[in-house]
Scaffold this motif. Sequence first.
Motif: not given
Length: 403
Positions: A110-112, A207-209, A213-214, A218-219
Motif C-alpha cells: 500500500i505504501y508503494q 502517516k503510519y505507512l 517504511e522508515a 519492520s516487516e
Amino acid sequence: MASRKNKECVAMLLAGGQGTRLGVLTRKVAKPAVPFGGKYRIIDFPLSNCINSGIDTIGVLTQYQPFELNQYIGNGQPWDLDRLSGGVYVLPPYQKGKSGEWYKGTANAIYQNINFIDRFNPEYVLILSGDHIYKMDYAEMLSAHKKTKADCTIAVFKVPMEEASRFGIMNTTEDGKVYEFEEKPKKPKSNNASMGIYIFTWSVLRKYLIDDEANKKSENDFGKNIIPNMLNDGLSLYAYNFSGYWKDVGTISSLWESNMDLLDENSGIDIAGDGSNRIYARNSAEPPHFISSSAVVQNSIVSEGAVVKGEVKDSIISHSATIGAGARIFNSIILPGAEIGNGADVFFSIVGEKASVGAGAKIGEMLNAPVNGEWEIAVVGPNAVVADGGVVKKGEMIEESAK
C-alpha cells in the motif's frame, strides 16, 4: 500526479500472493486467478463485493505470476468497473529508475501506491485480500466505521475456539473496541478472527505507512506492524462482526471444501444471488453444456461448454471440460478445459485446467473424513497428462510433466 474527483472510499485489493500451499494449481498463476465454482475465479468475489457495495475505484496489487490475472481483469467491464471516473487499476510493484522493488509486505504494497490513492483524495481506504470466498456489503462496514469515528475498523469472523489459535485474534470490549491483537495465540482469549479486511481513515493510515517504511526493522505488515503500532499509540480501532459465509481458500483442502459448499444448500454461500449481490465473472462465449443420454448427473454444477457422458455426483464441472463415457466423477472439481477419459474414476480430487486424464485412470479415492483437519485430495496439475490406466493416489499431487 493530477488529482481526480474525490472518492469517499478507495479499495486496495492485495492480489500478489504466490499461494504455495496450493502447489501445482498456482505454479504459473497467482492465487486470486485460480478457477472456482465452475465459471468463476477467486478474485471475482472481492471485485463483485466492491461494485455491489457502491465502491467503484479499486487498485489491484499484483506481483507473483501476474499475466493471467492482468488479462482476466482487463478493463473491468464484467464487474461494471470500466469507468471514466474510478474503475479498476492493475498496480504492479513500483519501478524505481531501471529496477523494480518487490512488495515487501502487505503494508509496503500500500505504501508503494500512496500516490495512486492520493489522486482520488479519499476519506477512507478499504484493504482487501484476494484469496477469500465470501459475499459482503462493505458499505455497511464503512457505515459502522463512521459511526464509531474509528481510525481503523477490522472485519472479524467468529471461529470455533479450538481453531482460534490458527488466526489473528482481535480481543475487544463489549462495544467492539479493540484493546489487543494476538497473532495466532497459543491460548486465545476470544474467537474474533481477523478476516484481513480493514477500513482505515486515509489521513491516519498514510502517516503510519510512511513511518513504518522508515523503520528498517519492520516487516511492513498490517497484522504484525501497522495494527499493533496503532493500538500502542492509543488510536481508536473497532471490530466489525461478519456473520455470513467466509472461507480462506489458501490450501487444497479448503479450496475443495469451499467448492463442495456450493452444492450444500445449507452452507450459506449463494453465488447467483439477486441483482444486488450476485458474483460477476469474465467468461468467453461458450456453447451450452451437453449431457448425453448415457450420463448421470446428481447434486453437481455443470458449467457452459462442458460435455458429460459419464456419471457425475457431488462435483463441479467447469466450463469446456469433457467427461468421457463410463467415467465416474465423485466429490471432485474438474477445472476449465480438462478432459477425463472413458471409464476413468476421479474421486475426491481436483483436476487442473486443460489437464488430460486417460481412459481407465484412477485419480484419488473415496474418503470418509479429513485427517488432522485436512482432506487428502488428489491433485492433477494444469496441463498434466495421466496416461491410460494411470494412478494418482489420495493426497498425491502431480506436475505438468507427469505421464
